[in-house]
Motif scaffolding. Structure first.
Motif, PDB file in Angstrom:
ATOM      1  N   ARG A  33       2.369  49.341  11.540  1.00 18.19           N
ATOM      2  CA  ARG A  33       2.938  48.115  12.091  1.00 18.19           C
ATOM      3  C   ARG A  33       2.634  46.959  11.145  1.00 18.19           C
ATOM      4  O   ARG A  33       1.553  46.860  10.595  1.00 18.19           O
ATOM      5  CB  ARG A  33       2.319  47.861  13.459  1.00 18.19           C
ATOM      6  N   ARG A  67       6.628  42.030  10.100  1.00 17.78           N
ATOM      7  CA  ARG A  67       8.057  42.128  10.441  1.00 17.78           C
ATOM      8  C   ARG A  67       8.250  42.737  11.828  1.00 17.78           C
ATOM      9  O   ARG A  67       9.129  42.321  12.574  1.00 17.78           O
ATOM     10  CB  ARG A  67       8.793  42.944   9.383  1.00 17.78           C
ATOM     11  N   ASP A  68       7.436  43.720  12.155  1.00 18.32           N
ATOM     12  CA  ASP A  68       7.508  44.319  13.492  1.00 18.32           C
ATOM     13  C   ASP A  68       7.154  43.284  14.565  1.00 18.32           C
ATOM     14  O   ASP A  68       7.802  43.211  15.604  1.00 18.32           O
ATOM     15  CB  ASP A  68       6.550  45.508  13.607  1.00 18.32           C
ATOM     16  N   GLU A  69       6.134  42.495  14.300  1.00 18.09           N
ATOM     17  CA  GLU A  69       5.717  41.455  15.252  1.00 18.09           C
ATOM     18  C   GLU A  69       6.835  40.428  15.445  1.00 18.09           C
ATOM     19  O   GLU A  69       7.113  40.002  16.570  1.00 18.09           O
ATOM     20  CB  GLU A  69       4.446  40.750  14.761  1.00 18.09           C
ATOM     21  N   ARG A  93      10.108  40.863  14.910  1.00 17.87           N
ATOM     22  CA  ARG A  93      11.213  41.509  15.633  1.00 17.87           C
ATOM     23  C   ARG A  93      10.910  41.586  17.119  1.00 17.87           C
ATOM     24  O   ARG A  93      11.748  41.264  17.962  1.00 17.87           O
ATOM     25  CB  ARG A  93      11.460  42.897  15.057  1.00 17.87           C
ATOM     26  N   ASP A  94       9.702  41.995  17.473  1.00 17.38           N
ATOM     27  CA  ASP A  94       9.333  42.140  18.884  1.00 17.38           C
ATOM     28  C   ASP A  94       9.312  40.796  19.608  1.00 17.38           C
ATOM     29  O   ASP A  94       9.744  40.691  20.755  1.00 17.38           O
ATOM     30  CB  ASP A  94       7.977  42.835  19.016  1.00 17.38           C
ATOM     31  N   TRP A 145      17.311  40.753  12.972  1.00 14.74           N
ATOM     32  CA  TRP A 145      16.302  41.803  12.968  1.00 14.74           C
ATOM     33  C   TRP A 145      16.085  42.352  14.374  1.00 14.74           C
ATOM     34  O   TRP A 145      15.527  43.421  14.548  1.00 14.74           O
ATOM     35  CB  TRP A 145      15.029  41.206  12.388  1.00 14.74           C
TER      36      TRP A 145
END
Length: 126
Positions: free
Chosen positions: A9, A12-14, A16-17, A85
């Motif tokens: 993780r 970018r994942d943070e 997007r979420d 995203w």
């Protein structure tokens, strides 16, 4: 000494979420939805002044979110591709504008072919 577990993780994942969680109510927040009428006309005048004539020009809307800038630009006559995203944001955009192409991609890695866009815009890119 204990070490933190390894994770694939990343930031970018943070991001997007975070935006995915906000998608359902994003247009309800002040400054996000562009009202038809005077507000839309003011935005269109600003874009015309800075971008020139839209007729047939290809426009990429980075961080398109729920598609408000894509809606504006498509209505002006640009051929619009929206990129975001967050898939939940894109679902909302697609429901508003089924005739516009919306793609899930990172604004730093658009995956768009070189020279495929005449104009690039963004409003809420973080």
């Amino acid at each position: 000494m204990q070490t933190a577990p390894l994770s694939n993780r990343n930031l970018r994942d943070e991001i997007r979420d975070y935006w995915s969680d906000r998608a359902a109510t994003f247009d309800d927040d002040p400054g996000h939805r562009i009202s038809d009428g005077a507000e839309m006309s003011a935005w269109a005048a600003l874009f015309r002044r800075h971008l020139g004539p839209p007729e047939g020009r290809r426009l990429l809307d980075l961080a398109s979110g729920t598609g408000e800038i894509a809606r504006l630009c498509q209505g002006m006559g640009f051929v619009v591709t929206g990129l975001d995203w967050s898939e939940p944001m894109l679902e909302r955009a697609r429901s508003k504008l089924p005739e516009v192409t919306f793609l899930q991609a990172d604004a730093e890695r658009t995956m768009q072919p070189e020279a495929s866009t005449d104009v690039i815009v963004t409003r809420h890119l973080v």
